[in-house]
Design a protein around this motif. Structure first.
Motif, PDB file in Angstrom:
ATOM      1  N   LEU A   2       0.816  -1.212   0.000  1.00 23.64           N
ATOM      2  CA  LEU A   2       0.000   0.000   0.000  1.00 23.64           C
ATOM      3  C   LEU A   2       0.851   1.265   0.000  1.00 23.64           C
ATOM      4  O   LEU A   2       0.414   2.322  -0.471  1.00 23.64           O
ATOM      5  N   ALA A   3       2.069   1.174   0.528  1.00 23.10           N
ATOM      6  CA  ALA A   3       2.937   2.349   0.610  1.00 23.10           C
ATOM      7  C   ALA A   3       3.764   2.575  -0.646  1.00 23.10           C
ATOM      8  O   ALA A   3       4.410   3.622  -0.785  1.00 23.10           O
ATOM      9  N   GLU A   4       3.730   1.631  -1.561  1.00 24.82           N
ATOM     10  CA  GLU A   4       4.622   1.654  -2.721  1.00 24.82           C
ATOM     11  C   GLU A   4       4.513   2.955  -3.509  1.00 24.82           C
ATOM     12  O   GLU A   4       5.527   3.529  -3.933  1.00 24.82           O
ATOM     13  N   ASN A   5       3.300   3.463  -3.721  1.00 28.31           N
ATOM     14  CA  ASN A   5       3.111   4.641  -4.565  1.00 28.31           C
ATOM     15  C   ASN A   5       2.686   5.881  -3.787  1.00 28.31           C
ATOM     16  O   ASN A   5       2.204   6.849  -4.387  1.00 28.31           O
ATOM     17  N   ALA A   6       2.850   5.859  -2.472  1.00 30.62           N
ATOM     18  CA  ALA A   6       2.454   7.000  -1.653  1.00 30.62           C
ATOM     19  C   ALA A   6       3.394   8.182  -1.888  1.00 30.62           C
ATOM     20  O   ALA A   6       4.613   8.004  -2.033  1.00 30.62           O
ATOM     21  N   ALA A  11      -5.024  17.343  -0.680  1.00 27.42           N
ATOM     22  CA  ALA A  11      -5.887  18.213  -1.491  1.00 27.42           C
ATOM     23  C   ALA A  11      -5.112  18.876  -2.620  1.00 27.42           C
ATOM     24  O   ALA A  11      -5.667  19.183  -3.680  1.00 27.42           O
ATOM     25  N   ASN A  12      -3.824  19.093  -2.402  1.00 27.38           N
ATOM     26  CA  ASN A  12      -2.989  19.780  -3.393  1.00 27.38           C
ATOM     27  C   ASN A  12      -2.234  18.829  -4.308  1.00 27.38           C
ATOM     28  O   ASN A  12      -1.445  19.275  -5.151  1.00 27.38           O
ATOM     29  N   CYS A  13      -2.440  17.517  -4.131  1.00 34.02           N
ATOM     30  CA  CYS A  13      -1.759  16.544  -4.982  1.00 34.02           C
ATOM     31  C   CYS A  13      -2.383  16.529  -6.379  1.00 34.02           C
ATOM     32  O   CYS A  13      -3.595  16.663  -6.539  1.00 34.02           O
ATOM     33  N   THR A  14      -1.542  16.364  -7.364  1.00 35.90           N
ATOM     34  CA  THR A  14      -2.018  16.219  -8.736  1.00 35.90           C
ATOM     35  C   THR A  14      -1.442  14.935  -9.317  1.00 35.90           C
ATOM     36  O   THR A  14      -0.257  14.640  -9.131  1.00 35.90           O
ATOM     37  N   PRO A  15      -2.259  14.159 -10.007  1.00 30.75           N
ATOM     38  CA  PRO A  15      -1.771  12.886 -10.551  1.00 30.75           C
ATOM     39  C   PRO A  15      -0.773  13.113 -11.680  1.00 30.75           C
ATOM     40  O   PRO A  15      -1.000  13.931 -12.572  1.00 30.75           O
ATOM     41  N   ALA A  16       0.330  12.383 -11.628  1.00 26.60           N
ATOM     42  CA  ALA A  16       1.326  12.473 -12.689  1.00 26.60           C
ATOM     43  C   ALA A  16       0.906  11.643 -13.892  1.00 26.60           C
ATOM     44  O   ALA A  16       1.275  11.924 -15.017  1.00 26.60           O
ATOM     45  N   ASP A  17       0.131  10.607 -13.643  1.00 25.87           N
ATOM     46  CA  ASP A  17      -0.395   9.759 -14.725  1.00 25.87           C
ATOM     47  C   ASP A  17      -1.785   9.321 -14.306  1.00 25.87           C
ATOM     48  O   ASP A  17      -2.521  10.105 -13.719  1.00 25.87           O
ATOM     49  N   GLU A  18      -2.150   8.094 -14.550  1.00 21.60           N
ATOM     50  CA  GLU A  18      -3.479   7.622 -14.198  1.00 21.60           C
ATOM     51  C   GLU A  18      -3.557   7.093 -12.774  1.00 21.60           C
ATOM     52  O   GLU A  18      -4.631   6.689 -12.322  1.00 21.60           O
ATOM     53  N   GLY A  36      -6.869   4.149  20.061  1.00 21.71           N
ATOM     54  CA  GLY A  36      -6.348   3.028  19.297  1.00 21.71           C
ATOM     55  C   GLY A  36      -5.542   3.498  18.114  1.00 21.71           C
ATOM     56  O   GLY A  36      -5.574   4.678  17.746  1.00 21.71           O
ATOM     57  N   ASP A  37      -4.802   2.578  17.527  1.00 19.83           N
ATOM     58  CA  ASP A  37      -3.971   2.871  16.362  1.00 19.83           C
ATOM     59  C   ASP A  37      -4.588   2.219  15.130  1.00 19.83           C
ATOM     60  O   ASP A  37      -4.586   0.988  14.996  1.00 19.83           O
ATOM     61  N   ALA A  38      -5.143   3.034  14.239  1.00 26.05           N
ATOM     62  CA  ALA A  38      -5.679   2.511  12.984  1.00 26.05           C
ATOM     63  C   ALA A  38      -4.535   1.981  12.126  1.00 26.05           C
ATOM     64  O   ALA A  38      -3.481   2.623  12.029  1.00 26.05           O
ATOM     65  N   ASP A  39      -4.724   0.819  11.503  1.00 28.63           N
ATOM     66  CA  ASP A  39      -3.657   0.224  10.697  1.00 28.63           C
ATOM     67  C   ASP A  39      -3.133   1.213   9.664  1.00 28.63           C
ATOM     68  O   ASP A  39      -1.924   1.449   9.579  1.00 28.63           O
ATOM     69  N   CYS A  40      -4.024   1.784   8.872  1.00 34.87           N
ATOM     70  CA  CYS A  40      -3.595   2.814   7.931  1.00 34.87           C
ATOM     71  C   CYS A  40      -4.790   3.626   7.450  1.00 34.87           C
ATOM     72  O   CYS A  40      -5.930   3.142   7.457  1.00 34.87           O
ATOM     73  N   ILE A  41      -4.520   4.840   7.062  1.00 30.73           N
ATOM     74  CA  ILE A  41      -5.512   5.727   6.465  1.00 30.73           C
ATOM     75  C   ILE A  41      -4.870   6.325   5.223  1.00 30.73           C
ATOM     76  O   ILE A  41      -3.772   6.878   5.290  1.00 30.73           O
ATOM     77  N   ALA A  42      -5.534   6.186   4.092  1.00 32.96           N
ATOM     78  CA  ALA A  42      -5.045   6.767   2.841  1.00 32.96           C
ATOM     79  C   ALA A  42      -5.863   8.014   2.540  1.00 32.96           C
ATOM     80  O   ALA A  42      -7.093   7.994   2.631  1.00 32.96           O
ATOM     81  N   VAL A  43      -5.178   9.104   2.204  1.00 29.14           N
ATOM     82  CA  VAL A  43      -5.837  10.379   1.938  1.00 29.14           C
ATOM     83  C   VAL A  43      -5.457  10.830   0.530  1.00 29.14           C
ATOM     84  O   VAL A  43      -4.270  10.883   0.183  1.00 29.14           O
ATOM     85  N   ALA A  44      -6.461  11.148  -0.290  1.00 25.79           N
ATOM     86  CA  ALA A  44      -6.214  11.502  -1.689  1.00 25.79           C
ATOM     87  C   ALA A  44      -7.224  12.544  -2.148  1.00 25.79           C
ATOM     88  O   ALA A  44      -8.296  12.706  -1.545  1.00 25.79           O
ATOM     89  N   PRO A  45      -6.900  13.271  -3.247  1.00 25.69           N
ATOM     90  CA  PRO A  45      -7.875  14.212  -3.814  1.00 25.69           C
ATOM     91  C   PRO A  45      -9.135  13.467  -4.233  1.00 25.69           C
ATOM     92  O   PRO A  45      -9.066  12.411  -4.869  1.00 25.69           O
ATOM     93  N   ALA A  46     -10.289  14.011  -3.888  1.00 31.49           N
ATOM     94  CA  ALA A  46     -11.543  13.314  -4.158  1.00 31.49           C
ATOM     95  C   ALA A  46     -11.773  13.104  -5.653  1.00 31.49           C
ATOM     96  O   ALA A  46     -12.317  12.068  -6.061  1.00 31.49           O
ATOM     97  N   ASP A  47     -11.341  14.065  -6.473  1.00 36.62           N
ATOM     98  CA  ASP A  47     -11.608  13.940  -7.908  1.00 36.62           C
ATOM     99  C   ASP A  47     -10.704  12.919  -8.587  1.00 36.62           C
ATOM    100  O   ASP A  47     -10.842  12.669  -9.785  1.00 36.62           O
ATOM    101  N   CYS A  48      -9.773  12.326  -7.828  1.00 33.08           N
ATOM    102  CA  CYS A  48      -8.895  11.296  -8.400  1.00 33.08           C
ATOM    103  C   CYS A  48      -9.357   9.882  -8.049  1.00 33.08           C
ATOM    104  O   CYS A  48      -8.779   8.902  -8.550  1.00 33.08           O
ATOM    105  N   ILE A  49     -10.369   9.769  -7.181  1.00 27.64           N
ATOM    106  CA  ILE A  49     -10.814   8.460  -6.732  1.00 27.64           C
ATOM    107  C   ILE A  49     -11.759   7.867  -7.765  1.00 27.64           C
ATOM    108  O   ILE A  49     -12.791   8.457  -8.090  1.00 27.64           O
TER     109      ILE A  49
END
Length: 360
Positions: free
Chosen positions: A93-97, A141-148, A171-184
């Motif tokens: 999951l961290a490969e492309n973060a 929020a400020n991230c822009t996709p470099a490709d798809e 508690g400790d959540a295993d992981c939370i991924a945060v991304a621009p909504a328009d990229c999901i």
């Protein structure tokens, strides 16, 4: 909330890196908040009050005798395999973060520690961690996709605290991924097994929420999507997994709600990554983990934690007075030995009815 859980305390630091002795067998210390895993297991054990009482506040029962199974380390091989699976999943999951926030990895060579680069470690105070979460929202929020691909910030072992109902939780959540909504991308349904869709009714008010994944697009006018993911080495997804994720989602919502109004709007989702899903799906992004309607499960959580609710009744009553019945649900319970022993040793008491499967 107690200051110890907001400041640079030994307890807070320890929770960032779980110990070998899990909450399954370690009773909570005085004034320690309830952890989401305990609530999830309480739900999985048909809301058995004796289960939760012994896990949270067993009183003198733990030291009453030398128990062979209860209050001891569970199957270490299963625990180790589960942690190794979690580490492997986090690595994928961290490969492309674009950025990773997490705890300090004290032993990166260990099989149960993910081989990832932490860009920023969690702060020691609740206020500092809240600011880090808000900064992660802004970054996403400020991230822009470099490709798809979907650009995302990965939050690993996320310390979350708050109050739900009349109970403090941490508690400790295993992981939370945060991304621009328009990229999901629109979420595709995951084909589950029979046990993922079975009716496991635990709430007194009726059937539990559906366990099927949510399919569709994000709501309009949302800047960022945050997907709370719990990683389980089980083959199938269980209702208790949903309860645990729903708790983390509620705590995250509380935490972000305490921030300024200027932070981007964030839509929170929940998902469970099982071993089966990891086998069937290329984990190129955390957003391949199907979300579910965590609001419905959040309502179950709030019912469990309400004033005079099931959790309060279990914790506040004495262990000896709590009703229980020995049935198939007890087969995988960490405290089956103590309950069966007490029932057998009191043939003239109400506890003996538990041996017959009668709620005594």
């Amino acid at each position: 909330m107690s200051p110890d859980f907001q400041s640079d305390s030994q307890y807070t630091r320890a929770r960032l890196k779980p110990t070998r002795l899990t909450q399954e067998v370690r009773p909570m210390v005085a004034d320690e908040p309830l952890d989401p895993s305990s609530l999830a297991q309480f739900y999985e054990h048909d809301r058995c009050p004796r289960y939760l009482k012994q896990r949270v506040d067993p009183g003198d029962e733990e030291q009453a005798r030398d128990w062979n199974e209860s209050y001891t380390l569970m199957n270490s091989a299963l625990i180790g395999a589960g942690r190794e699976f979690e580490a492997q999943a986090i690595e994928a999951l961290a490969e492309n973060a674009v950025r990773i926030i997490g705890p300090e990895l004290t032993d990166p060579e260990a099989a149960d520690v993910p081989d990832i680069t932490i860009d920023e470690t969690w702060g020691d105070s609740a206020r500092g961690r809240r600011q880090q979460l808000q900064d992660a929202i802004n970054t996403a929020a400020n991230c822009t996709p470099a490709d798809e691909t979907v650009p995302y910030v990965l939050l690993y072992q996320v310390p979350l605290s708050g109050e739900i109902g009349e109970h403090e939780l941490y508690g400790d959540a295993d992981c939370i991924a945060v991304a621009p909504a328009d990229c999901i991308p629109e979420t595709a349904a995951h084909t589950g097994t029979d046990s993922e869709t079975e009716d496991n009714t635990n709430a007194e008010s009726g059937a539990q929420p559906t366990i099927a994944p949510t399919v569709g697009q994000l709501p309009e006018n949302v800047d960022v999507a945050a997907r709370v993911i719990d990683i389980k080495s089980a083959r199938d997804q269980r209702p208790g997994h949903r309860i645990q994720v729903a708790v983390y989602a509620l705590l995250l919502e509380q935490t972000l709600g305490e921030g300024p109004d200027t932070i981007p709007t964030c839509h929170i989702e929940g998902g469970v990554l099982t071993r089966e899903l990891a086998t069937e799906t290329a984990l190129t992004t955390p957003f391949v983990v199907p979300p579910f309607a965590h609001e419905e499960w959040g309502a179950v959580v709030e019912q469990l934690l309400a004033a005079n609710g099931p959790v309060s009744e279990a914790i506040e009553d004495d262990l000896e007075s709590l009703p229980y019945a020995l049935d198939q649900v007890c087969n995988n319970c960490a405290y089956k030995e103590t309950c069966a022993t007490r029932a057998a040793e009191t043939p003239t008491g109400h506890e003996s009815l538990a041996l017959l499967g009668i709620d005594a």
